[in-house]
Write an enzyme that holds these catalytic residues in place. Structure first.
Site, PDB file in Angstrom:
ATOM      1  N   GLU A  57     -12.899  18.653   4.411  1.00 10.79           N
ATOM      2  CA  GLU A  57     -13.503  17.477   5.043  1.00 10.79           C
ATOM      3  C   GLU A  57     -13.774  17.746   6.511  1.00 10.79           C
ATOM      4  OE1 GLU A  57     -11.300  13.924   4.242  1.00 10.79           O
ATOM      5  OE2 GLU A  57     -11.962  13.874   2.163  1.00 10.79           O
ATOM      6  N   GLY A  77      -9.077  11.779  -0.094  1.00  7.93           N
ATOM      7  CA  GLY A  77      -7.839  12.379  -0.533  1.00  7.93           C
ATOM      8  C   GLY A  77      -6.753  12.371   0.509  1.00  7.93           C
ATOM      9  N   GLY A  89       0.854  -1.189   0.000  1.00 16.43           N
ATOM     10  CA  GLY A  89       0.000   0.000   0.000  1.00 16.43           C
ATOM     11  C   GLY A  89       0.887   1.236   0.000  1.00 16.43           C
ATOM     12  N   ARG A 100     -15.579  12.047  13.281  1.00 22.24           N
ATOM     13  CA  ARG A 100     -16.205  10.775  12.903  1.00 22.24           C
ATOM     14  C   ARG A 100     -16.873  10.028  14.047  1.00 22.24           C
ATOM     15  NH1 ARG A 100     -11.801   8.381   8.679  1.00 22.24           N
ATOM     16  NH2 ARG A 100     -12.465   9.820   7.072  1.00 22.24           N
ATOM     17  N   HIS A 150     -16.380   4.419  10.459  1.00 21.13           N
ATOM     18  CA  HIS A 150     -16.778   5.491   9.541  1.00 21.13           C
ATOM     19  C   HIS A 150     -18.289   5.641   9.639  1.00 21.13           C
ATOM     20  CE1 HIS A 150     -17.201   8.056   6.099  1.00 21.13           C
ATOM     21  NE2 HIS A 150     -15.882   8.152   6.030  1.00 21.13           N
ATOM     22  N   ASP A 155      -3.076  -8.869   9.844  1.00 24.14           N
ATOM     23  CA  ASP A 155      -1.955  -9.820   9.737  1.00 24.14           C
ATOM     24  C   ASP A 155      -0.680  -9.309  10.422  1.00 24.14           C
ATOM     25  OD1 ASP A 155      -3.817 -11.003   8.050  1.00 24.14           O
ATOM     26  OD2 ASP A 155      -2.325 -11.671   6.596  1.00 24.14           O
ATOM     27  N   ARG A 182      -8.927   9.359  14.406  1.00 26.55           N
ATOM     28  CA  ARG A 182      -8.152   9.881  13.276  1.00 26.55           C
ATOM     29  C   ARG A 182      -8.898  11.004  12.560  1.00 26.55           C
ATOM     30  NH1 ARG A 182      -7.701   8.344   7.429  1.00 26.55           N
ATOM     31  NH2 ARG A 182      -9.676   7.280   7.725  1.00 26.55           N
ATOM     32  N   HIS A 234     -13.632   1.082  10.112  1.00 25.33           N
ATOM     33  CA  HIS A 234     -12.959   1.767   9.001  1.00 25.33           C
ATOM     34  C   HIS A 234     -11.441   1.851   9.160  1.00 25.33           C
ATOM     35  CE1 HIS A 234     -12.600   4.458   5.648  1.00 25.33           C
ATOM     36  NE2 HIS A 234     -12.132   5.443   6.388  1.00 25.33           N
ATOM     37  N   ALA A 265       2.199   2.954   2.368  1.00 20.90           N
ATOM     38  CA  ALA A 265       3.326   2.979   3.310  1.00 20.90           C
ATOM     39  C   ALA A 265       4.484   2.120   2.799  1.00 20.90           C
ATOM     40  CB  ALA A 265       2.857   2.503   4.682  1.00 20.90           C
ATOM     41  N   GLU A 275      -0.898   1.896   8.479  1.00 18.77           N
ATOM     42  CA  GLU A 275      -1.998   1.614   9.406  1.00 18.77           C
ATOM     43  C   GLU A 275      -1.647   0.550  10.443  1.00 18.77           C
ATOM     44  OE1 GLU A 275      -5.772   1.454   7.402  1.00 18.77           O
ATOM     45  OE2 GLU A 275      -6.792   0.725   9.200  1.00 18.77           O
ATOM     46  N   ALA A 323      -9.011   4.436  -0.962  1.00 20.65           N
ATOM     47  CA  ALA A 323      -9.151   5.763  -0.355  1.00 20.65           C
ATOM     48  C   ALA A 323      -9.829   6.692  -1.347  1.00 20.65           C
ATOM     49  CB  ALA A 323      -7.786   6.301   0.044  1.00 20.65           C
ATOM     50  N   GLN A 324     -10.855   7.370  -0.858  1.00 26.38           N
ATOM     51  CA  GLN A 324     -11.647   8.196  -1.776  1.00 26.38           C
ATOM     52  C   GLN A 324     -11.336   9.673  -1.622  1.00 26.38           C
ATOM     53  OE1 GLN A 324     -15.745   7.395  -0.868  1.00 26.38           O
ATOM     54  NE2 GLN A 324     -15.751   5.423  -1.898  1.00 26.38           N
TER      55      GLN A 324
HETATM   56  C1  FAD Z   1     -12.754   2.755   1.694  1.00 26.66           C
HETATM   57  C2  FAD Z   1     -11.626   3.505   2.334  1.00 26.66           C
HETATM   58  C3  FAD Z   1     -11.470   4.868   2.104  1.00 26.66           C
HETATM   59  C4  FAD Z   1     -10.420   5.570   2.691  1.00 26.66           C
HETATM   60  N1  FAD Z   1     -10.250   6.901   2.389  1.00 26.66           N
HETATM   61  C5  FAD Z   1      -9.160   7.537   2.856  1.00 26.66           C
HETATM   62  C6  FAD Z   1      -8.858   8.869   2.429  1.00 26.66           C
HETATM   63  O1  FAD Z   1      -9.577   9.461   1.628  1.00 26.66           O
HETATM   64  N2  FAD Z   1      -7.736   9.459   2.928  1.00 26.66           N
HETATM   65  C7  FAD Z   1      -6.900   8.843   3.804  1.00 26.66           C
HETATM   66  O2  FAD Z   1      -5.895   9.428   4.227  1.00 26.66           O
HETATM   67  N3  FAD Z   1      -7.157   7.568   4.206  1.00 26.66           N
HETATM   68  C8  FAD Z   1      -8.247   6.908   3.743  1.00 26.66           C
HETATM   69  N4  FAD Z   1      -8.484   5.616   4.127  1.00 26.66           N
HETATM   70  C9  FAD Z   1      -7.514   4.955   4.997  1.00 26.66           C
HETATM   71  C10 FAD Z   1      -6.279   4.622   4.195  1.00 26.66           C
HETATM   72  O3  FAD Z   1      -6.666   4.187   2.921  1.00 26.66           O
HETATM   73  C11 FAD Z   1      -5.442   3.546   4.861  1.00 26.66           C
HETATM   74  O4  FAD Z   1      -5.271   3.803   6.215  1.00 26.66           O
HETATM   75  C12 FAD Z   1      -4.067   3.497   4.220  1.00 26.66           C
HETATM   76  O5  FAD Z   1      -4.217   3.350   2.831  1.00 26.66           O
HETATM   77  C13 FAD Z   1      -3.260   2.346   4.781  1.00 26.66           C
HETATM   78  O6  FAD Z   1      -2.108   2.212   4.003  1.00 26.66           O
HETATM   79  P1  FAD Z   1      -1.082   1.072   4.341  1.00 26.66           P
HETATM   80  O7  FAD Z   1      -0.005   1.165   3.321  1.00 26.66           O
HETATM   81  O8  FAD Z   1      -0.707   1.120   5.755  1.00 26.66           O
HETATM   82  O9  FAD Z   1      -1.924  -0.292   4.161  1.00 26.66           O
HETATM   83  P2  FAD Z   1      -2.693  -0.874   2.902  1.00 26.66           P
HETATM   84  O10 FAD Z   1      -2.870   0.135   1.854  1.00 26.66           O
HETATM   85  O11 FAD Z   1      -3.884  -1.578   3.383  1.00 26.66           O
HETATM   86  O12 FAD Z   1      -1.667  -1.959   2.330  1.00 26.66           O
HETATM   87  C14 FAD Z   1      -1.424  -3.157   3.029  1.00 26.66           C
HETATM   88  C15 FAD Z   1      -0.587  -4.073   2.161  1.00 26.66           C
HETATM   89  O13 FAD Z   1      -0.161  -5.193   2.927  1.00 26.66           O
HETATM   90  C16 FAD Z   1      -0.417  -6.394   2.217  1.00 26.66           C
HETATM   91  N5  FAD Z   1      -0.568  -7.465   3.203  1.00 26.66           N
HETATM   92  C17 FAD Z   1      -1.467  -7.562   4.209  1.00 26.66           C
HETATM   93  N6  FAD Z   1      -1.255  -8.689   4.909  1.00 26.66           N
HETATM   94  C18 FAD Z   1      -0.200  -9.318   4.335  1.00 26.66           C
HETATM   95  C19 FAD Z   1       0.495 -10.519   4.594  1.00 26.66           C
HETATM   96  N7  FAD Z   1       0.167 -11.345   5.603  1.00 26.66           N
HETATM   97  N8  FAD Z   1       1.524 -10.860   3.786  1.00 26.66           N
HETATM   98  C20 FAD Z   1       1.877 -10.065   2.745  1.00 26.66           C
HETATM   99  N9  FAD Z   1       1.258  -8.910   2.449  1.00 26.66           N
HETATM  100  C21 FAD Z   1       0.234  -8.548   3.243  1.00 26.66           C
HETATM  101  C22 FAD Z   1      -1.671  -6.066   1.421  1.00 26.66           C
HETATM  102  O14 FAD Z   1      -1.836  -6.972   0.352  1.00 26.66           O
HETATM  103  C23 FAD Z   1      -1.343  -4.657   0.970  1.00 26.66           C
HETATM  104  O15 FAD Z   1      -0.461  -4.687  -0.127  1.00 26.66           O
HETATM  105  C24 FAD Z   1      -9.528   4.899   3.552  1.00 26.66           C
HETATM  106  C25 FAD Z   1      -9.683   3.539   3.787  1.00 26.66           C
HETATM  107  C26 FAD Z   1     -10.712   2.837   3.185  1.00 26.66           C
HETATM  108  C27 FAD Z   1     -10.860   1.367   3.438  1.00 26.66           C
END
Ligand code: FAD
Length: 530
Positions: free
Chosen positions: A118, A52, A14, A293, A246, A225, A390, A355, A16, A379, A49-50
């Protein structure tokens, strides 16, 4: 089989993980291995993420961003972490997303970046790409990573456990050393086997845990995980009771959980009961529909329980013209229309849903965990930014900032030795012939989700939490037995991680008797002072 060796193992693709990998790959001598459990690289919470990503709007300042973050965090956000976010974030959006990855955001007709507003933000400052911002960002980051020759991307590989001495070392004397991470055991779907991935540093970027709840906006893979793996390895986990719900997920059959972005209220959308009563002013006179929220989610929950409504309504018709609705919210418009609701003519039925996970694996300012050579970003981590609640659109930014910070720390400290292959046992799979029964996995996962929704949800009490812990502990014993006696697959690994994550959240919720932010108990008097 000999292990895979790499300088840095990044688990999760993702925002991060991708940001960390991109910075690490700047030195072409460094080998970076980026793994994700899905076949499609984009699939993650980030993709959905919608609304922004926060940046500096007009008439804005880092101090104003900090003020808003701390206000939303209900007295539990770490000011120094919020300051880092506000000071470094906007610059990194420009450097990493726009300049390095070539991402673009929506502009005004005059050619300036368009800033959205927002809930609980004191300024319009949200960069967006229609209502599909995450998808645009993650596609740009992945495309940039695919061009880096020193980044190996491994899809369809699920992390089962972190490799830590003293858990996995052959030498018993390592028990006297600080816990150190040497990589991870990864289940590779194509070969249906578990491989050792050894690394000098490991970055955990596995995202959140919405899927341990019955109603959630999160996609399938958000099962907790990374939280479970880090916890089992002995990492410090904090603030796990703070799960943000949410307020507005779609409440139409087949479209359940689809997020109706906060930006809809930001653009003037109003919450109404099914009989047309505008209720938010009763719960938050100062903010109305744009309250934080947790307040909005509980207000909706209260209205639903009190009056037996199956959902409430979100009405954007009176604020924007049909053309503007379609232009500003094309994804939401199209999805609702598919499900039979024309949002330019009808209000949208909505309910709250799990959420975002505000707690997680404790990290310092640089993403370091309490385990040596293990970083956590995004996250799965708890930097302190989000406190007890948040602020909208800050989590993409947090993933970007701490992904980058962890990478910079790894670069700055120089190479550390890699574990020798013979010191790390291979994964024991011999004698496991039985295939995991999908019906059992599905049923157990459903039990976790229902237990968490009803007993560890929006409104908690000691009695409900005690019941949840009893049920979850019993289920964990069953799942552990199942896990030890059956051939591994991704769902079984996820089930084991999920029950662990659920227990972590439920235990934290039971220990904390003070209602604050998104942790709310109706059996204790008063709320924490803010
Ligand atoms: C519908 C929705 C709308 C949102 N809108 C917003 C927004 O507008 N603005 C905002 O700032 N935030 C928003 N958020 C929150 C934000 O999207 C997330 O908090 C953020 O994207 C998390 O990023 P991340 O890189 O930590 O994790 P993620 O993007 O969830 O990536 C996790 C990664 O880890 C991998 N993974 C998981 N478990 C394993 C495993 N066991 N082995 C190998 N790989 C694994 C997954 O496949 C994925 O590639 C939203 C969230 C959702 C669900």
């Amino acid at each position: 089989m000999s292990p895979v060796q790499t300088d840095v193992l990044v688990i999760g693709c993702g925002i991060a993980g991708a940001s960390a990998a991109l910075r690490l790959a700047q030195d072409t001598q460094r080998q970076v291995t980026l793994v994700t459990r899905t076949a499609e690289l984009e699939e993650s919470n980030s993709r959905y993420a919608q609304g922004g990503i926060v940046t500096l709007g007009e008439d804005d300042s880092p101090d104003l961003i900090v003020k808003d973050v701390l206000a939303a965090g209900a007295g539990l956000s770490l000011p120094s972490a919020a300051q880092i976010l506000a000071e470094e974030g906007p610059e990194l959006v420009k450097e990493i997303i726009i300049e390095t990855a070539g991402g673009t955001f929506d502009h005004t007709p005059q050619g300036e970046l368009a800033f959205g507003r927002e809930a609980a933000h004191s300024r319009p400052r949200i960069l967006h790409v229609g209502d599909a911002t995450g998808k645009a960002i993650i596609q740009a980051l992945i495309a940039a990573l695919q061009k880096r020759p020193n980044v190996r991307i491994v899809p369809s590989a699920t992390a089962v456990d972190l490799i830590t001495f003293s858990h996995h070392a052959r030498d018993p004397l390592t028990v006297y050393e600080p816990i150190t991470c040497h990589g991870a055991y990864l289940f590779e779907r194509a070969q249906r086997t578990v491989h050792r991935y050894l690394a000098r540093a490991t970055v955990l970027a596995t995202g959140g845990l919405g899927r341990i709840y019955r109603h959630t906006t999160n996609p399938q893979g958000a099962r907790g995980d990374g939280l479970a793996m880090a916890f089992r390895a002995g990492a410090r986990v904090i603030n796990a009771e703070y799960v943000q719900f949410h307020p507005t997920a779609l409440a139409i059959a087949d479209g359940e959980g689809f997020l109706i972005s906060e930006a809809v209220r930001g653009e003037g959308g109003r919450l109404l009961t099914p009989d047309g009563r505008h209720f938010m002013a009763e719960y938050a006179p100062e903010w109305g529909d744009l309250a934080p929220r947790d307040i909005v989610a509980r207000a909706i929950h209260h209205e639903m329980v009190e009056h037996g409504y199956p959902h409430v309504l979100l009405d954007i018709r009176s604020a924007l013209s049909p053309d503007r609705i379609q232009e500003r919210f094309p994804t939401i418009y199209a999805r609702c229309l598919d499900l039979g609701v024309d949002i330019t003519r009808q209000p949208i039925p909505v309910v709250p849903a799990a959420h975002y996970f505000c707690g997680g694996v404790w990290t310092d300012d640089w993403g370091r965990t309490t385990i040596q050579n293990l970083y956590a970003v995004g996250e799965v981590a708890c930097t302190g930014v989000h406190g007890a609640n948040r602020l909208a659109s800050t989590s993409l930014l947090e993933g970007l900032v701490w992904g980058d910070r962890a990478a910079r720390d790894i670069i700055a400290r120089g190479p550390v030795p890699i574990a020798k292959a013979e010191t790390v046992p291979i994964w024991e799979e011999e004698g496991l012939e039985e295939e995991a029964d999908p019906a059992l996995i599905w049923r157990d996962m459903r039990t976790i989700q229902h237990t968490m929704w009803h007993y560890v949800g929006l409104v908690r009490s000691g009695r409900r939490l005690a019941r949840a812990l009893r049920d979850l502990n019993h289920l964990k014993e069953e799942i552990d037995g199942f896990y030890r006696s059956t051939k591994l697959n991704d769902s079984l690994i996820g089930l084991r991680h999920s029950i662990q994550a659920a227990l972590i959240v439920a235990e934290a919720a039971q220990h904390n008797r003070v209602s604050r932010g998104c942790h709310y108990r109706d059996d204790t008097k008063g709320t924490a002072p803010i």
